[in-house]
Design a protein around this motif. Structure first.
Motif, short mmCIF file in Angstrom:
data_model
loop_
_atom_site.label_atom_id
_atom_site.label_comp_id
_atom_site.label_asym_id
_atom_site.label_seq_id
_atom_site.Cartn_x
_atom_site.Cartn_y
_atom_site.Cartn_z
N GLY A 75 9.88 -8.45 -0.62
CA GLY A 75 9.19 -9.62 -1.17
C GLY A 75 7.94 -9.97 -0.40
O GLY A 75 6.89 -10.28 -1.00
N GLY A 76 8.01 -9.92 0.93
CA GLY A 76 6.85 -10.28 1.75
C GLY A 76 5.69 -9.32 1.58
O GLY A 76 4.53 -9.72 1.41
N PHE A 77 5.98 -8.02 1.64
CA PHE A 77 4.92 -7.03 1.46
C PHE A 77 4.34 -7.08 0.05
O PHE A 77 3.12 -6.94 -0.14
N THR A 78 5.18 -7.28 -0.95
CA THR A 78 4.69 -7.39 -2.32
C THR A 78 3.76 -8.59 -2.46
O THR A 78 2.70 -8.50 -3.10
N PHE A 79 4.15 -9.72 -1.88
CA PHE A 79 3.31 -10.93 -1.95
C PHE A 79 1.93 -10.66 -1.34
O PHE A 79 0.90 -10.99 -1.93
N MET A 80 1.90 -10.04 -0.17
CA MET A 80 0.62 -9.82 0.50
C MET A 80 -0.23 -8.78 -0.23
O MET A 80 -1.40 -9.02 -0.53
N LEU A 130 -3.79 -12.46 -13.55
CA LEU A 130 -2.53 -13.15 -13.80
C LEU A 130 -1.34 -12.25 -13.50
O LEU A 130 -0.31 -12.71 -12.99
N ALA A 131 -1.47 -10.96 -13.81
CA ALA A 131 -0.37 -10.03 -13.55
C ALA A 131 -0.12 -9.89 -12.05
O ALA A 131 1.03 -9.98 -11.59
N TYR A 132 -1.18 -9.65 -11.29
CA TYR A 132 -1.00 -9.51 -9.84
C TYR A 132 -0.53 -10.82 -9.22
O TYR A 132 0.28 -10.82 -8.28
N SER A 133 -1.03 -11.93 -9.73
CA SER A 133 -0.57 -13.23 -9.23
C SER A 133 0.92 -13.42 -9.52
O SER A 133 1.68 -13.93 -8.68
N THR A 134 1.35 -13.00 -10.71
CA THR A 134 2.77 -13.10 -11.05
C THR A 134 3.62 -12.29 -10.09
O THR A 134 4.62 -12.77 -9.54
N ILE A 135 3.23 -11.03 -9.88
CA ILE A 135 4.01 -10.16 -8.99
C ILE A 135 4.03 -10.72 -7.58
O ILE A 135 5.07 -10.72 -6.90
N ALA A 136 2.88 -11.25 -7.13
CA ALA A 136 2.81 -11.82 -5.78
C ALA A 136 3.71 -13.03 -5.64
O ALA A 136 4.46 -13.16 -4.66
N ASN A 137 3.68 -13.93 -6.61
CA ASN A 137 4.52 -15.13 -6.52
C ASN A 137 5.99 -14.79 -6.65
O ASN A 137 6.84 -15.43 -6.00
N LEU A 138 6.31 -13.80 -7.46
CA LEU A 138 7.69 -13.33 -7.51
C LEU A 138 8.10 -12.75 -6.17
O LEU A 138 9.27 -12.86 -5.76
N GLY A 139 7.15 -12.12 -5.47
CA GLY A 139 7.44 -11.63 -4.13
C GLY A 139 7.78 -12.76 -3.17
O GLY A 139 8.69 -12.63 -2.34
N LEU A 140 7.07 -13.87 -3.28
CA LEU A 140 7.36 -15.03 -2.43
C LEU A 140 8.74 -15.59 -2.76
O LEU A 140 9.51 -15.95 -1.85
N CYS A 182 7.42 -0.12 0.48
CA CYS A 182 8.58 -0.73 -0.17
C CYS A 182 9.56 0.32 -0.68
O CYS A 182 10.79 0.09 -0.65
N GLY A 183 9.05 1.45 -1.14
CA GLY A 183 9.94 2.52 -1.59
C GLY A 183 10.81 3.04 -0.45
O GLY A 183 12.02 3.25 -0.62
N ILE A 184 10.20 3.25 0.71
CA ILE A 184 10.97 3.71 1.88
C ILE A 184 12.02 2.67 2.26
O ILE A 184 13.17 3.01 2.57
N LEU A 185 11.64 1.40 2.23
CA LEU A 185 12.60 0.35 2.56
C LEU A 185 13.79 0.37 1.62
O LEU A 185 14.95 0.30 2.06
N GLU A 186 13.54 0.46 0.33
CA GLU A 186 14.64 0.39 -0.64
C GLU A 186 15.55 1.61 -0.57
O GLU A 186 16.79 1.47 -0.59
N VAL A 187 14.97 2.80 -0.44
CA VAL A 187 15.80 4.00 -0.31
C VAL A 187 16.60 3.96 0.99
O VAL A 187 17.81 4.25 1.02
N GLY A 188 15.94 3.58 2.08
CA GLY A 188 16.60 3.53 3.38
C GLY A 188 17.76 2.55 3.41
O GLY A 188 18.86 2.88 3.87
#
Length: 649
Positions: A331-336, A352-362, A631-637
């Motif tokens: 979430g943090g990396f996606t937000f930034m 708006l799309a990037y803002s949406t993804i960022a706020n969902l990250g928060l 984020c991919g490495i984090l999720e797989v790991g």
């Protein structure tokens, strides 16, 4: 319980009827009246149960179980049919894998487990019910006028697929009610996959090559999330002999070490649905769909299902460091990263799309922190993001139809050409990043929660992401407010359904900002108290005295300030006897209408103002790949770690 059944079944019935309605006049009534009924029923459900911490209903039905099996088969069949039609190997493989795994689960395992309390309501589910019923229904009403204009711009002889479009919109609402009101995780999964299929069909609505490619990108990524959800169902059934979400939360909160794999699997499912990195590209691809689709996916339904699941899991995250670390970091990396990428965008929908993804990250990061204070911030972020983002999408869609562009650089005369729409758009933008509006208050609450938990890394990500947020919103706001131009008003032919929906979203923003203290006291706080005070849930880490992260007096001050802000913005709207003056061009005017003046060298110069997008510093492709890899490495790991804890590896 009857009202819950109505909210699930009624939109489904309307969806079926809309498939057979081809008349605009009949469709207007068949969309508008049910939308009002759904909104009123959602409010009624909140009035009935909003004061209670949580209510579970005895409801176990073999008929519903059979329907879920039929739904799984139907979804798998549709995916396979489209995969073969367009010769796409990956969706065929993933669709077949999920279909087989679903059928094995349903017939070999799931049917043996009875969940007596199949339905429930609590503060979080009621918040989602209101968002789905009011914001989602409002978007459906907006689509009436928008899709009529959309169809008129289609080439001659193009088929009218609006019956399918509106049927999918209402089916979406029904599936979302299933997700947020089902305690039976098998039923929740059925609703989860219906939203995936509806999104696929809506994104590919225009059937252009770009739309088809983006639709398959969405289905591929969300099928991966669906498979992760299935893994959680298998583990819960085999290891814990339950499919009750309530029981699962109690087991996980008291014995977190034994639920690491299913919690991580559900977290990955939520991350996928919420379009967090590395799955963010499917939501960007959804921009090719008609604006009502974008608004529905980004504000009240699809992505909100993802963060809803993550916030529901927060009591486990707070005592399960491994799963918590995954959700916080993603979430943090996606937000930034997504906040950075929004800076370089000139296309309003991509902003708006990037803002949406960022706020969902928060919101995701707050859910991962898992403390009551972080959940308080997450719930308010869900509310204000849903309303403000839906308003902005609807405004951009209407503006695009009338000025022929969705580029921010083409909006510098919008305040004169569409004065009412511009004010609504500015309201949505200010709600996203300016005090005293609710979104910034919620972000402040998130910041306080992170400081209290000593989340240093996340604080850094939040600080840089918030700075980027201020930059891209301020650029857009300045473009709307800072340039004078022609006095020609072109918003007179905006349809009544569009104005009604846009006005509804603006009124909701005003109401929620002004009533923020009451929302905190009567909606958010009771959910947190009931979720964290129950025996065995997070060790009873919050008392009945919990009153949010931000002092109540500060919330009331913000509420009062919002009243004055709304008066300033809209008090003069509609006045006709205003003094009209020419544009001052700091020199001798040559062409006022086009902002051309004679400069000091007797030449003609056009007065222009253009934003700085810093495309080299915030290169979209480079940042996207970097975020995807991290984020991919984090999720797989972390998924491998979860498998190890269960003894699979």
């Amino acid at each position: 319980m009857e009202l819950i059944g109505f909210l699930i079944a009624f939109p489904l019935v309307i969806a079926v009827l809309l498939l057979f309605v081809r008349s605009d006049a009949a469709r207007k009534y068949l969309v508008t009246i049910p939308a009002v009924i759904i909104g009123c029923a959602s409010i009624a459900l909140y009035v009935m149960y909003g004061s209670q911490g949580g209510s579970y209903f005895i409801f176990s039905s073999s008929i519903v179980d059979i329907i879920c099996v039929i739904v799984s088969i139907a979804i798998g069949a549709v995916i396979l049919i489209y995969g073969f039609k367009y010769k796409r190997i990956l969706p065929i493989v993933l669709g077949a894998l999920q279909l087989v795994a679903s059928l094995i689960f349903d017939f070999a395992i799931g049917h043996k487990i009875d969940v007596s309390q199949g339905l429930y309501v609590d503060g979080l589910s009621l918040l989602m019910v209101l968002i789905i019923g009011i914001v989602g229904s409002g978007i459906c009403v907006y689509a009436l006028g928008y899709m009529r204009d959309f169809q008129e711009h289609e080439p001659d002889g193009a088929p009218d697929r609006r019956p399918i479009f509106f049927a999918l919109m209402f089916l979406f609402l029904s599936a979302m009610y299933v997700i947020v009101l089902s305690n039976n995780m098998s039923w929740m999964f059925a609703g989860w996959e219906i939203t995936t299929l509806c999104s696929f069909l809506l994104i590919g609505y225009t059937k252009t090559e770009e739309a088809i490619n983006n639709a398959f990108r969405q289905i591929n990524m969300n099928l991966l999330g669906g498979i992760a959800f299935l893994i959680a169902l298998y583990v819960c059934s085999i290891s814990f002999d339950t499919l009750s979400f309530k029981d699962f939360l109690e087991i996980g909160s008291s014995r977190p070490n034994i639920v690491i794999l299913p919690v991580i699997a559900l977290a990955i499912a939520g991350i996928t649905k919420a379009a967090q990195m590395p799955f963010h590209t499917w939501l960007l691809g959804a921009m090719v769909a008609p604006t009502p689709t974008s608004a529905l996916l980004h504000s009240s339904t699809m992505v909100k299902a993802g963060v809803f699941l993550l916030v529901k899991l927060a009591p486990i995250f707070v005592v399960c460091p491994i799963a918590s670390a995954l959700v916080i970091l993603v979430g943090g990396f996606t937000f930034m990263f997504c906040s950075f990428m929004a800076i370089s965008q000139t296309n309003a929908k991509r902003v708006l799309a990037y803002s949406t993804i960022a706020n969902l990250g928060l919101i995701t990061a707050c859910a991962g922190v898992g403390t009551p204070e972080a959940v308080w911030a997450a719930m308010l972020l869900i509310l204000f993001h849903a309303i403000a983002k839906s308003l902005l999408f609807l405004c951009v869609g209407t503006a695009e139809h009338h000025i022929g562009s969705r580029d921010i650089e083409d909006m510098d005369q919008l305040f004169q050409r569409m004065p009412k729409l511009s004010r609504f758009m500015m309201l949505g933008i200010m709600c996203m990043f300016i005090a005293p509006f609710g979104m910034l208050i919620a972000k402040w609450g998130a910041l306080v929660a992170l400081i209290d938990m000593h989340q240093g890394v996340l604080l850094i990500l939040l600080a840089f992401g918030s700075a980027a947020t201020f930059m891209f919103w301020a650029k857009w706001l300045g473009k709307l407010a800072g340039i004078a131009g022609t006095r020609e008003n072109i918003e007179g032919n905006v349809s009544a359904s569009e104005w009604a929906s846009i006005g509804l979203m603006a009124a909701l923003i005003a109401l929620c900002c002004i009533c923020l203290p009451l929302i905190s006291i009567f909606m958010v706080d009771p959910y947190i108290i009931s979720s964290y005070s129950n025996a065995g849930v997070a060790g009873g880490m919050v008392s009945s005295a919990f009153d949010g992260t931000v002092d109540a007096d500060d919330l009331w001050l913000a509420s009062i300030a919002c009243v004055f802000a709304f008066i300033v913005m809209f008090a003069g709207l509609g006045r006709t006897k205003t003094k009209q003056v020419g544009v001052y061009l700091a020199g001798v005017s040559a062409d006022n209408a086009n902002r051309v003046f004679r400069d000091s060298m007797s030449g003609e110069t056009m007065a222009t103002s253009r934003n700085w997008y810093m495309t080299e510093a915030f290169n979209e492709d480079r940042l996207s790949w970097l975020g995807t890899i991290v984020c991919g490495i984090l999720e797989v790991g972390f998924f491998i770690v979860g498998c190890v804890t269960l003894g699979i590896f």
